[in-house]
Design a protein around this motif. Structure first.
Motif, PDB file in Angstrom:
ATOM      1  N   SER A 185       0.866  -1.392  -0.314  1.00 47.20           N
ATOM      2  CA  SER A 185      -0.072   0.199   0.386  1.00 47.20           C
ATOM      3  C   SER A 185       0.683   0.915   0.294  1.00 47.20           C
ATOM      4  O   SER A 185       0.094   1.359   0.128  1.00 47.20           O
ATOM      5  N   TYR A 224      -4.286 -10.735   0.986  1.00 53.86           N
ATOM      6  CA  TYR A 224      -3.951  -9.216   1.620  1.00 53.86           C
ATOM      7  C   TYR A 224      -4.576  -9.284   2.752  1.00 53.86           C
ATOM      8  O   TYR A 224      -4.986  -9.656   3.387  1.00 53.86           O
ATOM      9  N   THR A 253       1.478  -1.072   6.651  1.00 50.73           N
ATOM     10  CA  THR A 253       1.366  -0.730   5.387  1.00 50.73           C
ATOM     11  C   THR A 253       0.594  -2.368   5.292  1.00 50.73           C
ATOM     12  O   THR A 253       1.116  -3.255   5.142  1.00 50.73           O
ATOM     13  N   GLN A 254      -0.700  -1.933   4.322  1.00 54.63           N
ATOM     14  CA  GLN A 254      -0.698  -3.989   3.761  1.00 54.63           C
ATOM     15  C   GLN A 254       0.288  -4.086   2.586  1.00 54.63           C
ATOM     16  O   GLN A 254       0.534  -3.276   1.584  1.00 54.63           O
TER      17      GLN A 254
END
Length: 311
Positions: free
Chosen positions: A84, A144, A103-104
């Motif tokens: 991300s 995810y 943070t993905q």
């Protein structure tokens, strides 16, 4: 750690600008400055900054924990990784990443030709995540999540084997061979095999029978021995037909009627009869092949299968 450039006396002079540096320690990374950030020369997200002193200041550097993620593959395939924060990595078989919990990470597995995605190993459990926004299914090629610990994740790929069935047929048998001449235990994607139809005695091979897509995987559907290169599931059978043999029936002079010569089905019993003329009597049939049921009777049957008896 925070380092601030000051005067030699350690004082900060009004209306002067000073360097401001934030350095993370192992396991952390700089996040942003908070507090009187309007006095910063650059964005609060810049760790090495400058600050303008116009009075008392309160600035704090914040840091985030970072996690080590090792992404790997087992089998033939690759993984696309999208973060991300804007970073991405395409078609990797191995990657080492250090990212924070904010943070993905999205991972997408792509099998090579002839392979299929099986599962992920090492994905986090949903209950372990600080951020519940996630899609985690070990059996789905796409996932995810926001990490909450160090992870070793591996995409598992399996070679594709097809369900190839051979249906018994009247009149013969079927043999199968792999490239080593052995009986196949499985049928892999685009590997070459040989299939062979063996007619029983008194039968001949006609053709292979399958769906259109199944026949397309054969070298030649009319050859009793042909190649098979699987690309999908299929069923096969071999079509056999009963042979016909020529039966020639002759007699010496002295007959008034005689069964005609002709071609007959290989497994049939053909009535054979002779009528004698006046002044003659029947003696015997000359039958070197031994196909007549009773060669000493003027009216008998010919067993056509004995023309070419089974060995």
């Amino acid at each position: 750690n925070i380092a601030i450039q000051s005067d030699e006396s350690g004082q900060f002079t009004h209306f002067n600008s000073y360097e401001l540096n934030a350095t993370s320690i192992l396991g952390y990374k700089f996040d942003q400055w908070v507090g009187d950030t309007e006095q910063l020369e650059f964005s609060p997200s810049v760790p090495n900054n400058r600050v303008l002193v116009e009075g008392p200041l309160n600035l704090q550097a914040t840091f985030k924990i970072i996690y080590d993620l090792n992404i790997s593959t087992n089998g033939s395939g690759t993984v696309d990784i999208i973060l991300s924060d804007g970073n991405s990595f395409d078609e990797v078989t191995s990657a080492q990443l250090s990212i924070d919990s904010q943070t993905q990470i999205a991972i997408d597995a792509y099998p090579a030709e002839g392979w299929k995605f099986s599962s992920w190993l090492g994905l986090p459990n949903s209950s372990e995540l600080f951020n519940p926004e996630a899609m985690i299914d070990p059996n789905s090629s796409f996932a995810y999540f926001y990490p909450s610990k160090d992870l070793n994740i591996s995409a598992q790929f399996e070679f594709i084997n097809y369900d190839i069935n051979f249906i018994p047929s009247l009149g013969g048998t079927i043999e199968k061979f792999d490239s080593n001449g052995s009986i196949p235990q499985s049928y892999g994607h685009k590997l070459e095999y040989v299939i062979q139809a063996n007619p029983h005695p008194n039968y001949g091979f006609k053709e292979w029978v399958s769906s259109d897509s199944g026949l397309a995987m054969l070298g030649n559907k009319e050859d009793h021995q042909t190649s098979l290169i699987p690309t999908e599931d299929a069923n096969y059978s071999a079509s056999f037909y009963e042979l016909s043999y020529q039966l020639n029936i002759e007699s010496e002079p002295g007959y008034s009627s005689l069964t005609s010569s002709d071609s007959f089905a290989a497994l049939s019993l053909v009535p054979v009869k002779v009528e004698t003329s006046t002044g003659y009597v029947f003696d015997y049939w000359d039958d070197p092949s031994g196909i007549l049921i009773n060669p000493n009777s003027k009216e008998t049957d010919a067993n056509m299968s004995q023309i070419y008896p089974a060995q």
